[in-house]
Design an enzyme around this catalytic site. Sequence first.
Site, short mmCIF file in Angstrom:
data_model
loop_
_atom_site.label_atom_id
_atom_site.label_comp_id
_atom_site.label_asym_id
_atom_site.label_seq_id
_atom_site.Cartn_x
_atom_site.Cartn_y
_atom_site.Cartn_z
N GLY A 157 0.84 -1.20 0.00
CA GLY A 157 0.00 0.00 0.00
C GLY A 157 0.87 1.25 0.00
N GLY A 181 -1.69 -1.26 6.97
CA GLY A 181 -2.81 -0.38 7.30
C GLY A 181 -2.67 0.17 8.70
CG HIS A 211 3.60 24.20 -24.95
ND1 HIS A 211 3.54 22.82 -24.93
CD2 HIS A 211 4.64 24.54 -25.76
CE1 HIS A 211 4.52 22.34 -25.70
NE2 HIS A 211 5.20 23.36 -26.21
CG MET A 258 -7.06 6.11 8.21
SD MET A 258 -6.20 4.79 9.07
CE MET A 258 -7.38 4.38 10.33
CG LEU A 259 -5.82 10.38 2.79
CD1 LEU A 259 -6.51 10.75 1.49
CD2 LEU A 259 -4.37 9.96 2.52
CB ALA A 260 -2.63 14.97 6.62
P1 FAD Z 1 -2.87 11.96 14.22
O1 FAD Z 1 -2.04 12.74 13.28
O2 FAD Z 1 -2.55 10.52 14.40
O3 FAD Z 1 -2.79 12.73 15.61
C1 FAD Z 1 -3.39 12.22 16.75
C2 FAD Z 1 -2.70 12.83 17.95
O4 FAD Z 1 -3.46 12.53 19.10
C3 FAD Z 1 -1.31 12.26 18.21
O5 FAD Z 1 -0.38 13.30 18.35
C4 FAD Z 1 -1.47 11.48 19.53
O6 FAD Z 1 -0.31 11.50 20.33
C5 FAD Z 1 -2.58 12.25 20.17
N1 FAD Z 1 -3.33 11.47 21.17
C6 FAD Z 1 -3.90 10.25 21.01
N2 FAD Z 1 -4.56 9.88 22.14
C7 FAD Z 1 -4.40 10.91 23.01
C8 FAD Z 1 -4.86 11.14 24.33
N3 FAD Z 1 -5.65 10.26 24.95
N4 FAD Z 1 -4.49 12.28 24.94
C9 FAD Z 1 -3.72 13.21 24.32
N5 FAD Z 1 -3.28 13.05 23.06
C10 FAD Z 1 -3.62 11.92 22.41
N6 FAD Z 1 -1.46 11.49 4.99
C11 FAD Z 1 -1.48 12.35 3.97
O7 FAD Z 1 -2.51 12.99 3.71
N7 FAD Z 1 -0.37 12.54 3.18
C12 FAD Z 1 0.77 11.88 3.39
O8 FAD Z 1 1.74 12.07 2.68
C13 FAD Z 1 0.81 10.94 4.46
N8 FAD Z 1 1.93 10.24 4.72
C14 FAD Z 1 1.96 9.39 5.78
C15 FAD Z 1 3.12 8.67 6.01
C16 FAD Z 1 3.20 7.78 7.07
C17 FAD Z 1 4.46 7.01 7.31
C18 FAD Z 1 2.08 7.63 7.92
C19 FAD Z 1 2.14 6.70 9.10
C20 FAD Z 1 0.91 8.33 7.70
C21 FAD Z 1 0.84 9.21 6.61
N9 FAD Z 1 -0.32 9.93 6.32
C22 FAD Z 1 -0.35 10.78 5.26
C23 FAD Z 1 -1.54 9.79 7.13
C24 FAD Z 1 -1.65 10.96 8.11
O9 FAD Z 1 -0.51 11.01 8.93
C25 FAD Z 1 -2.90 10.79 8.97
O10 FAD Z 1 -4.03 10.61 8.16
C26 FAD Z 1 -3.10 12.03 9.84
O11 FAD Z 1 -2.00 12.26 10.67
C27 FAD Z 1 -4.35 11.86 10.70
O12 FAD Z 1 -4.52 12.99 11.49
P2 FAD Z 1 -5.29 12.94 12.88
O13 FAD Z 1 -5.27 14.34 13.38
O14 FAD Z 1 -6.57 12.25 12.73
O15 FAD Z 1 -4.41 12.01 13.83
P1 NAD Z 2 -2.73 0.76 3.05
O1 NAD Z 2 -4.11 0.41 3.36
O2 NAD Z 2 -2.44 1.83 2.08
O3 NAD Z 2 -1.97 -0.53 2.49
C1 NAD Z 2 -1.89 -1.72 3.19
C2 NAD Z 2 -1.61 -2.83 2.20
O4 NAD Z 2 -1.30 -4.00 2.93
C3 NAD Z 2 -2.78 -3.14 1.28
O5 NAD Z 2 -2.32 -3.20 -0.04
C4 NAD Z 2 -3.27 -4.48 1.79
O6 NAD Z 2 -3.85 -5.28 0.78
C5 NAD Z 2 -1.98 -5.08 2.33
N1 NAD Z 2 -2.15 -6.09 3.37
C6 NAD Z 2 -3.05 -6.11 4.37
N2 NAD Z 2 -2.88 -7.21 5.13
C7 NAD Z 2 -1.83 -7.88 4.59
C8 NAD Z 2 -1.17 -9.09 4.93
N3 NAD Z 2 -1.55 -9.81 5.97
N4 NAD Z 2 -0.14 -9.50 4.15
C9 NAD Z 2 0.24 -8.75 3.08
N5 NAD Z 2 -0.36 -7.61 2.72
C10 NAD Z 2 -1.37 -7.17 3.48
O7 NAD Z 2 -2.04 1.03 4.46
P2 NAD Z 2 -0.60 1.61 4.82
O8 NAD Z 2 0.28 1.61 3.63
O9 NAD Z 2 -0.18 0.90 6.04
O10 NAD Z 2 -0.95 3.10 5.19
C11 NAD Z 2 -1.83 3.37 6.29
C12 NAD Z 2 -2.61 4.62 6.06
O11 NAD Z 2 -1.78 5.76 6.08
C13 NAD Z 2 -3.31 4.59 4.73
O12 NAD Z 2 -4.70 4.56 4.96
C14 NAD Z 2 -2.94 5.83 4.03
O13 NAD Z 2 -4.07 6.56 3.66
C15 NAD Z 2 -2.12 6.63 5.03
N6 NAD Z 2 -0.92 7.09 4.33
C16 NAD Z 2 -1.08 8.01 3.35
C17 NAD Z 2 0.01 8.42 2.63
C18 NAD Z 2 -0.19 9.41 1.53
O14 NAD Z 2 -1.21 10.06 1.50
N7 NAD Z 2 0.76 9.57 0.63
C19 NAD Z 2 1.26 7.90 2.88
C20 NAD Z 2 1.39 6.96 3.88
C21 NAD Z 2 0.28 6.57 4.61
#
Ligand code: FAD
Ligand code: NAD
Length: 467
Positions: free
Chosen positions: A183, A272, A445, A319-321
């Site tokens: 993913g 995921g 262009h 799950m996107l920012a």
């Molecule tokens: P989070 O960002 O997870 O923030 C939740 C916060 O709540 C955390 O700081 C946590 O410590 C705090 N918290 C939790 N429970 C408590 C509590 N009880 N008390 C106080 N604080 C608490 N999305 C994109 O759109 N573009 C990207 O390029 C992208 N890249 C990613 C790359 C990676 C490696 C990962 C893991 C995710 C990526 N995402 C990306 C997904 C994105 O990070 C999340 O969708 C986004 O951060 C969700 O925002 P949120 O505010 O819901 O939660």
């Molecule tokens: P994802 O859902 O994008 O991908 C997970 C992948 O793992 C899927 O292809 C699924 O089929 C596979 N999978 C699930 N169970 C498996 C198993 N048992 N064995 C092998 N494959 C398996 O999840 P992710 O890559 O972990 O990312 C998590 C979330 O963070 C996503 O929902 C994504 O939206 C967010 N994220 C976003 C970005 C971005 O916007 N560029 C970057 C990183 C993460």
Amino acid sequence: MEKYDVTIIGSGPGGYVAAIRCAQLGMKTAVIEKYNSLGGTCLNVGCIPSKALLDSSEHYHNAIHNFKEHGIEISEANINFTQMIERKTKVIDQTVAGIDFLMKKNKITVYQGHGSFISPIMLSIKKTDGTEEQIESTKIIIATGSKPAMLPSIAIDKKRIITSTEALSLPELPKTMVIIGGGVIGLELGSVYQRLGTEVSVIEYMDKIIPTMDDDMGKELQRSLKKLGIKFYLSHKVTGAINNGDNVTVSALDKKEQEIKLDAEYCLVAIGRKAYTENLGLDKIGIKTTERGQIEVNDHLQTSAENIYAVGDVVRGAMLAHKASEEGVLVAEYIAGQKPHINYNLIPGVVYTWPEVASVGYTETQLKEKGIAYKVGSFPMRALGRARASMDIDGLVKVLADKETDEILGVHMIGARAADLIAEAVVAMEFRASAEDIGRISHAHPTYTEALKEAALAATDNRALHV
Ligand code: FAD
Ligand code: NAD
């Protein structure tokens, strides 16, 4: 006891944006964050650090593979991995400092500690030094985000068997890495390491990578990533991973139930993420979570408790920012008595590999499932003068439009700068543009944007000009 109009638990892009909008709308606002650093997953261990490493690794890859063709000869390019990780950390620090500034500027009170419910209007904040503080709040927004999902057969030890969090701060550049999950995380971080010379293998359960995106995008991306050197094991079911000390053995079953074993220095589990509500005290206020651990909300992101809302990764949807932030704004404006709206179908999705993949609206599979008659126009990046000038010729843009009305229903693209190009498609679709509308708009262009115009023309009446 301090009293607030609104308190937000969690300072990720859902939480901190909600806080800013609440403050802008005149509410006395507080944020509770359990970590020392604001910004949540996105700023600390997600979007920002992963993009920093993607950019660094891309520079290295270009230096050793593409500079020569451009007429730039360098005797050697070496990786200083420690410096690369340090630069990433600096980028995080600068970005987090920006959030600190925004909290101060908007007069938002920040509490550092673990927040939990005592009652629907009372919150406890437990600090790391063991002390506790209580506050009262008329409205509360839960924005506690998500954590990596686990496999029952695999124990994450954070040393050899790791999640994305550890993969963003490894102590050394690995020679080999097995990634479970093809993913977004698996392919972005897989690209980082493969570009830096790590031999990366991806094991994916489905028969395609990025399975939720349009099928053509997955096929095209797999072709490019194979060229980069990543090995793919599709339709494989992972059965276990064992930490042998210096390396990990990952076992999986192929379609015919034949076992394969892959050895690597690190195994990254990226299958995921799961909504995070641990020790939040939801039971005290009668809020239930779904089977997937998410908090149930209505269209206004209101939970079963009237004064409590939830946004971001902790609720349904992508799950996107940027989705989390839109929801933060929606709740703030709803609380203020406005009538905000989010079109969830028009939240764009981007994969920051090379080429980048970007998408908005329906995929072909979804349109077929819905029984909507559609037409397709596509345009290959290699036909663009701009793409040839920069040698970024991989990819295509695909426009899906309603067969009768010509309204654009989906845009899917893979290619250079797709992450930025998709914005035009989002604007067009928000205004319910037809494919012909885009085809008739002047595009500078030479730019990559011409590919969208040409794909729209192709969808209109097969009128693309440059193929
Ligand atoms: P989070 O960002 O997870 O923030 C939740 C916060 O709540 C955390 O700081 C946590 O410590 C705090 N918290 C939790 N429970 C408590 C509590 N009880 N008390 C106080 N604080 C608490 N999305 C994109 O759109 N573009 C990207 O390029 C992208 N890249 C990613 C790359 C990676 C490696 C990962 C893991 C995710 C990526 N995402 C990306 C997904 C994105 O990070 C999340 O969708 C986004 O951060 C969700 O925002 P949120 O505010 O819901 O939660
Ligand atoms: P994802 O859902 O994008 O991908 C997970 C992948 O793992 C899927 O292809 C699924 O089929 C596979 N999978 C699930 N169970 C498996 C198993 N048992 N064995 C092998 N494959 C398996 O999840 P992710 O890559 O972990 O990312 C998590 C979330 O963070 C996503 O929902 C994504 O939206 C967010 N994220 C976003 C970005 C971005 O916007 N560029 C970057 C990183 C993460």
